[in-house]
Design a protein around this motif. Structure first.
Motif, PDB file in Angstrom:
ATOM      1  N   THR A  99       0.834  -1.202   0.000  1.00 43.11           N
ATOM      2  CA  THR A  99       0.000   0.000   0.000  1.00 43.11           C
ATOM      3  C   THR A  99       0.866   1.248   0.000  1.00 43.11           C
ATOM      4  N   SER A 100       1.903   1.259   0.835  1.00 39.88           N
ATOM      5  CA  SER A 100       2.843   2.391   0.885  1.00 39.88           C
ATOM      6  C   SER A 100       3.481   2.647  -0.475  1.00 39.88           C
ATOM      7  N   ALA A 101       3.937   1.570  -1.117  1.00 43.09           N
ATOM      8  CA  ALA A 101       4.615   1.716  -2.415  1.00 43.09           C
ATOM      9  C   ALA A 101       3.661   2.302  -3.455  1.00 43.09           C
ATOM     10  N   LEU A 102       2.443   1.773  -3.535  1.00 41.43           N
ATOM     11  CA  LEU A 102       1.500   2.245  -4.546  1.00 41.43           C
ATOM     12  C   LEU A 102       1.074   3.691  -4.281  1.00 41.43           C
ATOM     13  N   ALA A 103       1.053   4.082  -3.009  1.00 42.31           N
ATOM     14  CA  ALA A 103       0.667   5.465  -2.681  1.00 42.31           C
ATOM     15  C   ALA A 103       1.680   6.464  -3.223  1.00 42.31           C
ATOM     16  N   GLY A 104       2.891   5.999  -3.506  1.00 46.05           N
ATOM     17  CA  GLY A 104       3.923   6.908  -4.024  1.00 46.05           C
ATOM     18  C   GLY A 104       3.978   6.965  -5.538  1.00 46.05           C
ATOM     19  N   GLY A 105       3.053   6.302  -6.232  1.00 41.57           N
ATOM     20  CA  GLY A 105       3.156   6.222  -7.692  1.00 41.57           C
ATOM     21  C   GLY A 105       1.969   6.790  -8.425  1.00 41.57           C
ATOM     22  N   SER A 106       1.648   8.058  -8.167  1.00 39.69           N
ATOM     23  CA  SER A 106       0.396   8.622  -8.692  1.00 39.69           C
ATOM     24  C   SER A 106       0.351   8.717 -10.216  1.00 39.69           C
ATOM     25  N   ASP A 107       1.524   8.796 -10.881  1.00 39.80           N
ATOM     26  CA  ASP A 107       1.494   8.941 -12.354  1.00 39.80           C
ATOM     27  C   ASP A 107       1.753   7.612 -13.061  1.00 39.80           C
ATOM     28  N   ALA A 108       1.813   6.497 -12.302  1.00 40.51           N
ATOM     29  CA  ALA A 108       2.220   5.220 -12.896  1.00 40.51           C
ATOM     30  C   ALA A 108       1.122   4.610 -13.753  1.00 40.51           C
ATOM     31  N   LYS A 109       1.560   3.841 -14.738  1.00 38.40           N
ATOM     32  CA  LYS A 109       0.652   3.066 -15.576  1.00 38.40           C
ATOM     33  C   LYS A 109       0.629   1.599 -15.113  1.00 38.40           C
ATOM     34  N   PHE A 110       1.793   1.115 -14.665  1.00 40.12           N
ATOM     35  CA  PHE A 110       1.933  -0.276 -14.253  1.00 40.12           C
ATOM     36  C   PHE A 110       2.312  -0.360 -12.773  1.00 40.12           C
ATOM     37  N   GLY A 111       1.754  -1.355 -12.089  1.00 41.40           N
ATOM     38  CA  GLY A 111       2.182  -1.685 -10.732  1.00 41.40           C
ATOM     39  C   GLY A 111       2.857  -3.044 -10.755  1.00 41.40           C
ATOM     40  N   VAL A 112       4.144  -3.096 -10.371  1.00 44.58           N
ATOM     41  CA  VAL A 112       4.880  -4.366 -10.329  1.00 44.58           C
ATOM     42  C   VAL A 112       5.129  -4.678  -8.859  1.00 44.58           C
ATOM     43  N   ILE A 113       4.430  -5.699  -8.347  1.00 40.75           N
ATOM     44  CA  ILE A 113       4.306  -5.864  -6.906  1.00 40.75           C
ATOM     45  C   ILE A 113       4.805  -7.237  -6.470  1.00 40.75           C
ATOM     46  N   GLU A 114       5.848  -7.222  -5.638  1.00 40.69           N
ATOM     47  CA  GLU A 114       6.297  -8.446  -4.972  1.00 40.69           C
ATOM     48  C   GLU A 114       5.338  -8.743  -3.818  1.00 40.69           C
ATOM     49  N   VAL A 115       4.899 -10.006  -3.709  1.00 44.22           N
ATOM     50  CA  VAL A 115       3.939 -10.376  -2.663  1.00 44.22           C
ATOM     51  C   VAL A 115       4.454 -11.588  -1.889  1.00 44.22           C
ATOM     52  N   ASP A 116       4.470 -11.459  -0.564  1.00 41.77           N
ATOM     53  CA  ASP A 116       4.782 -12.594   0.300  1.00 41.77           C
ATOM     54  C   ASP A 116       3.816 -13.744  -0.019  1.00 41.77           C
ATOM     55  N   GLU A 117       4.352 -14.978  -0.040  1.00 39.59           N
ATOM     56  CA  GLU A 117       3.556 -16.130  -0.466  1.00 39.59           C
ATOM     57  C   GLU A 117       2.240 -16.263   0.306  1.00 39.59           C
ATOM     58  N   LYS A 118       2.287 -15.955   1.594  1.00 42.25           N
ATOM     59  CA  LYS A 118       1.094 -16.167   2.434  1.00 42.25           C
ATOM     60  C   LYS A 118      -0.010 -15.155   2.134  1.00 42.25           C
ATOM     61  N   TYR A 119       0.352 -14.018   1.518  1.00 43.53           N
ATOM     62  CA  TYR A 119      -0.618 -12.943   1.280  1.00 43.53           C
ATOM     63  C   TYR A 119      -1.084 -12.872  -0.171  1.00 43.53           C
ATOM     64  N   LEU A 120      -0.616 -13.790  -1.021  1.00 41.71           N
ATOM     65  CA  LEU A 120      -0.885 -13.660  -2.457  1.00 41.71           C
ATOM     66  C   LEU A 120      -2.379 -13.614  -2.780  1.00 41.71           C
ATOM     67  N   ALA A 121      -3.158 -14.538  -2.212  1.00 45.09           N
ATOM     68  CA  ALA A 121      -4.584 -14.610  -2.562  1.00 45.09           C
ATOM     69  C   ALA A 121      -5.299 -13.307  -2.198  1.00 45.09           C
ATOM     70  N   GLY A 122      -5.031 -12.758  -1.017  1.00 47.83           N
ATOM     71  CA  GLY A 122      -5.683 -11.523  -0.581  1.00 47.83           C
ATOM     72  C   GLY A 122      -5.287 -10.323  -1.409  1.00 47.83           C
TER      73      GLY A 122
END
Length: 412
Positions: A99-122
């Motif tokens: 959430t913190s990372a995405l909040a810093g990317g207001s002009d972005a077109k793509f979000g490239v997000i590393e996700v901890d295995e346990k949180y992937l589904a959510g």
């Protein structure tokens, strides 16, 4: 999709502002990047904030036991060919950090997000990704992580019916089983060096047969799918059979595999393999990993290895003997407090290297090396270990918090 009007409600804007303020205060107090605490505060104020921030982005999620931070960086570089990218490049990979990372990317077109295995589904539910990359699953943090098959089941249930294109490693049976519930999968032959978590069939529990690079279950017929992308030596083979050269500044076979998966992901977003792979060359180090730093007149190469599969890959890329090796292991909460995994690592691969051992759990590691008939010295700290080594290259391999300690000490 990108280009919509501002999706943030007044409450969401307040949450973003408050999160950034808390993160800045945390940084000013010298407590790290502040991204996690900032994200937690923001999500408390607006529990739907992650979904709101993601709705204007074409997202790709990257999950695995090993290689997800590096692969996230490679994909982000590749997608920058098609537009601005926001990414959690520092590896804060649970919902607050994302959430913190995405909040810093207001002009972005793509979000490239590393996700901890346990949180992937959510996170997949919240971000509605266009693509999900699944690289590998192996044992890690035994005291608190789910057993690997349970994680695979969690992925399988969470991805069932997902609209995302899933880019998955055809050589890891656990990943294949997890991804098989998805209607749209692109299989990549990325290889699997560590096989000790995949000798029983994840589908029925039968014994896996592994002739050559193939695998199948002799009891239920679950088998390796035919890949459309493949790592072949120093090239990526695309679905048309064209071979594209991989030129990386990052070492080792595992990073070539990461590049192959990244090229397949980039193609989902319309970035051709040649462009994607050329851009990946820009990545020199990832959060300090693979950096070579000068310290006490020596050249220390910093290598991160957090679990048996990671140590096996790391041993394959170090310089040959008699290059000295310093090993550092901690067992703090971020590492997992159970060090029994040390017995799953084949330390005989270090035969011929002078070894120095440091870290909170240096005595656990010393017992393991003794049983593996390795010559080693136990040292009080990094400085003492380095002074025992001759001038020149030293390979330094550490697990998670030990790696952070090393970076602080060498000023990296």
């Amino acid at each position: 999709m990108a280009g919509n009007s501002d999706p943030l409600t007044p409450r969401a804007k307040l949450a973003v502002t408050a999160g950034k303020a808390v993160a800045a205060a945390s940084r000013a107090a010298g407590r790290g990047s502040g991204s996690v605490i900032g994200g937690r505060v923001a999500l408390k104020l607006d529990p739907d904030l992650l979904a709101r921030l993601a709705q204007n982005l074409d997202c790709v999620l990257v999950s695995a036991t090993n290689g997800k931070t590096t692969t996230t960086r490679l994909i982000a570089e590749a997608l920058r060919a098609a537009g601005p990218v926001v990414s959690n490049a520092l590896g804060a990979n649970m919902p607050a950090g994302i959430t913190s990372a995405l909040a810093g990317g207001s002009d972005a077109k793509f979000g490239v997000i590393e996700v901890d295995e346990k949180y992937l589904a959510g996170v997949a539910r919240d971000t509605d990704p266009k693509c999900i990359a699944l690289l590998n699953l192996s044992r890690d943090q035994l005291d608190r992580a789910a057993e690997t098959r349970m994680l695979a089941e969690n992925w399988r249930e969470g991805l069932a019916g997902s609209k995302a294109v899933v880019v998955a490693n055809a050589d890891d049976p656990l990943v294949v089983w997890a991804a098989s519930s998805s209607p749209n999968v692109i299989w990549v032959a990325a290889g699997q060096m560590w096989k000790d978590d995949a000798w029983s069939c994840p589908s029925c529990g039968g014994v896996m047969q592994r002739p050559g690079d193939d695998w199948f279950c002799g009891e239920c017929g679950f088998r390796r799918p035919t890949p459309s992308w493949a790592l072949s030596g120093d090239h990526v083979l695309d679905p048309h059979g064209s071979a594209w050269p991989i030129h990386l500044q990052l070492p080792g076979r595992a990073n070539k595999a990461n590049a192959a998966s990244s090229a397949a992901v980039a193609a989902v977003f319309g970035v051709p393999p040649q462009v994607a792979l050329e851009r990946m060359y820009q990545v020199q180090a990832v959060a300090g990993r693979y950096d070579v730093v000068q310290f006490e007149g020596r050249d220390l190469r910093l290598l991160l290895a957090k679990n048996p599969a990671g140590w096996l890959e790391t041993f394959s890329l170090i310089d040959p003997p008699p290059t000295p090796v310093i090993l550092s292991v901690n067992a703090r909460s971020a590492d997992g407090t159970d060090t029994s995994w040390l017995w799953d690592v084949d330390y005989t691969r270090l035969t011929g290297h002078p070894i120095c051992v440091v870290g909170d759990r240096k005595l656990d590691l010393a017992v393991r090396l003794e049983v593996a008939n390795q010559h080693f010295q136990v040292c009080e700290n990094l400085d003492q270990a380095v002074q025992l080594c001759p001038p020149g290259r030293i390979e330094v391999i550490a697990n998670y918090t030990a790696f952070q300690d090393l970076r602080r000490r060498v000023g990296n």
